[in-house]
Design an enzyme around this catalytic site. Structure first.
Site, PDB file in Angstrom:
ATOM      1  N   CYS A   1       1.214  50.041 -28.034  1.00 47.31           N
ATOM      2  CA  CYS A   1       0.172  50.788 -28.732  1.00 47.31           C
ATOM      3  C   CYS A   1      -1.132  50.016 -28.575  1.00 47.31           C
ATOM      4  O   CYS A   1      -1.343  49.341 -27.573  1.00 47.31           O
ATOM      5  CB  CYS A   1       0.550  51.001 -30.197  1.00 47.31           C
ATOM      6  SG  CYS A   1       0.849  49.473 -31.109  1.00 47.31           S
TER       7      CYS A   1
ATOM      8  N   HIS B   1      22.891  24.838 -48.644  1.00 50.52           N
ATOM      9  CA  HIS B   1      23.592  26.129 -48.692  1.00 50.52           C
ATOM     10  C   HIS B   1      24.381  26.290 -47.395  1.00 50.52           C
ATOM     11  O   HIS B   1      23.820  26.590 -46.345  1.00 50.52           O
ATOM     12  CB  HIS B   1      22.577  27.269 -48.840  1.00 50.52           C
ATOM     13  CG  HIS B   1      23.171  28.576 -49.253  1.00 50.52           C
ATOM     14  ND1 HIS B   1      23.897  29.364 -48.399  1.00 50.52           N
ATOM     15  CD2 HIS B   1      23.150  29.232 -50.447  1.00 50.52           C
ATOM     16  CE1 HIS B   1      24.287  30.455 -49.025  1.00 50.52           C
ATOM     17  NE2 HIS B   1      23.850  30.403 -50.276  1.00 50.52           N
TER      18      HIS B   1
END
Length: 630
Positions: free
Chosen positions: A26, A553
């Site tokens: 675009c 984690h």
């Protein structure tokens, strides 16, 4: 680095020809549809010179380039043999249409159909802006032949929208392209337009035909091409093979023509009028609220690439009445982005930042192209973005009160400001100038007041041992004592931004790094205390003697495993020394269960430090400094 070299890096980073279904672009973005987006390292793509950012939207992998996108596109196309439109792969399109909710499917369809048209619409809009300027200052008469012919140049991209959209929509829906073009041509054929302009009732074989003008329309042709997909499939089944070459095109043109003028065209027209009515209603009764919101959030809309998905709405509205919603909001937002970038260029002490911000400011202020400013400056430093959004809201409130209107379709900027000129409403142009002043001055001042964090100036860190002293000697130490965090596990260290989990990648819990572990033993990265052992054993919280609060984690979404692959060797409130074994994780079991083993290591009290600086190591273990807290 040249566009050719950067294009080669982009091509390689997205997986080359083997991973590209098609490529288009675009105004500012390369738009890939990839076979497997997971093969692409987003962070690697972002580091390529000329790339301002990436975006995952409606199944597309979008690489934001800015004004030079066509240069990059041309160079990428030369590198491989792959399609450059969505018509390349029917299976891919079928999959694309079936995925996502209805809104995602709708926006994907609209964006795919409208994006290729945007350059033509911008060009035509700018010609109309120039004509407004020339006639206003008296350099050209509206009755001259030159004015008439140049008006044709400007009007053509809009007048023939049904045919242009027929082409792009046919590619999207895999409809015979020439048949779709014929459907668009039927809508704007001169003889049919003459019947409409006659003011008399129109009938086709006794069926009533709505006397509607389809030139410059958007919605009718999109609905017609969508219906053609099913009509072609039906004709393919029922027309005998021996007569297909004759009967199929005959029946398709006739059926499409009748259904378009009698059923689908009027429905599309009513839908367009409904959109126009909604916009007019907002403008009449709630402009004071809609305009501030639209102007404030326009940068975020641009960030997602959704601004052109609004095109059918403001095109439908602008052909019925001057636009006093979308384009005015873009004026305030575009000027704000330019002013914020200019303020950053003015205040920064970094030469490279000044160069990037200056170029971005020129692009936004003069051309209305804000991706360079958004991705290269304001979104990166955040506070300038907040400044532009606040000023956009204030300018939007003013626009809503005075009902600012745009009289031409053009991307709002300083150069296109004549689009707000109208001889019948001379104050409208003055209002537009006031909006520019508000957006520019307020954003510039707020950016200077808010400031922006570029990080600290690098100086040599004070490192007491020799673990990474040579390679990391340029780690920023700032004004506080540098605090070291060793890797909790052996493996490959990566940037937190590249983790496939927005909570970690967007640093919502804090800054840090991530490690792809090679083995399942996780060790204490410093001396401190175990603050938390999660019941599901997949994560541990530590507080170091150096003041760092750390979350390890192990894996992504592994809370669902309920602790099965983990053997925790410590407990809450237990004191640990650097190198003490914390957890043994069965990495193979985690992977077999379908979960990613990448391990984020997060400083949960990030705000207490000036910055978190990752070391230059990619291969790490518990004897390697993973990052520094300053």
């Amino acid at each position: 680095m040249s566009a050719k070299d950067s294009a080669k890096q982009i091509y390689d980073a997205v997986g080359g020809e083997d991973n590209i279904n098609y490529l288009t672009h675009c105004v500012t973005r390369l738009r890939f549809r990839l076979k497997d987006e997971s093969k692409v390292d987003d962070e690697k793509v972002k580091q390529i010179p000329g790339v301002m950012g990436i975006n995952h939207q409606n199944g597309q992998y979008q690489v934001i380039i800015g004004n030079a996108v066509s240069d990059f596109y041309n160079e990428v196309v030369k590198l491989g043999n792959f399609p450059t439109d969505e018509s390349a792969d029917a299976t891919e399109t079928d999959d694309k249409e079936s995925k996502g909710n209805l809104f995602d499917q709708f926006t994907s369809f609209i964006s795919s159909c409208m994006s290729p048209l945007i350059p033509a619409l911008i060009g035509g809009g700018m010609i109309k802006v120039i004509l407004i300027l020339l006639t206003t200052v008296g350099w050209m008469s509206t009755k001259s032949q030159s004015y008439t012919i140049i008006s044709v140049f400007g009007d053509a991209p809009f007048y023939f929208l049904p045919i242009e959209l027929a082409i792009t929509a046919s590619k999207y829906h895999k409809v015979n392209q020439m048949m779709a073009v014929i459907a668009g041509a039927i809508l704007i054929h001169p003889n049919f337009i003459s019947l409409v302009n006659s003011g008399k009732a129109i009938h086709l074989m006794g069926l009533p035909v709505t006397a509607a003008s389809y030139s410059s329309s958007v919605i009718p042709i999109l609905l017609i091409v969508w219906a053609m997909k099913y009509l072609e499939a039906f004709l393919e089944k029922v027309v005998p093979a021996n007569f297909k070459s004759i009967l199929k095109p005959l029946l398709e043109i006739f059926i499409v023509g009748v259904v378009s003028l009698v059923v689908i065209g009027p429905i599309g027209t009513w839908a367009g009028e409904l959109l126009s009515g909604i916009v007019l209603l907002i403008q009449k009764h709630a402009a004071w609220l809609a305009m501030p919101l639209m102007a404030a959030f326009m940068p975020l809309i641009v960030m997602t690439g959704m601004h052109w998905a609004f095109a059918p709405i403001f095109l439908a509205a602008s052909f019925a009445t001057p636009d006093s919603l979308i384009l005015p909001a873009m004026l305030a937002a575009n000027i704000g982005q330019g002013a914020a970038s200019l303020a950053v260029a003015f205040k920064t002490k970094n030469k490279n930042t000044r160069q990037i911000a200056s170029a971005a400011a020129i692009s936004a202020l003069l051309a209305g192209v804000t991706e360079p400013a958004l991705y290269g400056v304001t979104l990166k430093y955040k506070k300038p973005l907040y400044a532009s959004m606040i000023s956009g809201a204030i300018a939007g409130l003013f626009m809503g009160i005075v009902n600012l209107k745009s009289f031409a379709f053009a991307v709002p900027s300083i150069l296109s400001i004549p689009q707000f000129v109208n001889k019948a409403i001379p104050s409208n142009f003055i209002y537009a100038l006031i909006v520019i002043a508000i957006a520019f001055v307020l954003t510039f001042v707020l950016t200077l007041v808010f400031g922006f964090d570029e990080g600290t100036v690098p100086v040599t860190a004070t490192v007491s041992d020799n673990d990474n002293a040579t390679n990391d000697s340029k780690i920023a130490s700032g004004t506080k004592e540098t605090k070291k965090v060793f890797s909790p596990v052996k493996g490959e260290q990566i940037m937190l931004d590249s983790v496939n989990d927005p909570t970690f990648a967007q640093k919502l819990l804090g800054d840090g790094i991530a490690v792809i572990p090679e083995e399942g033993k996780f060790y204490a990265p410093f001396d401190g205390v175990v603050e938390t052992v999660f019941p599901t054993k997949h994560a541990i919280g530590l507080k170091g003697d150096n003041g760092i609060e750390l979350l390890i984690h192990i894996g992504l979404d592994t809370v669902e495993l309920k602790g099965a692959p983990y053997d925790v060797k410590v407990k809450a409130n237990q004191r640990v020394k650097k190198g003490d074994l914390l957890v043994i994780a069965d990495l193979e079991a985690i992977k077999k269960a379908g979960y990613d083993i990448v391990t984020p290591v997060i400083v949960t009290n990030t705000k207490e430090f000036v910055e978190i600086v990752q070391s230059d190591k990619t291969t790490v273990d518990n004897d390697t400094v993973s990052f520094y807290a300053v």
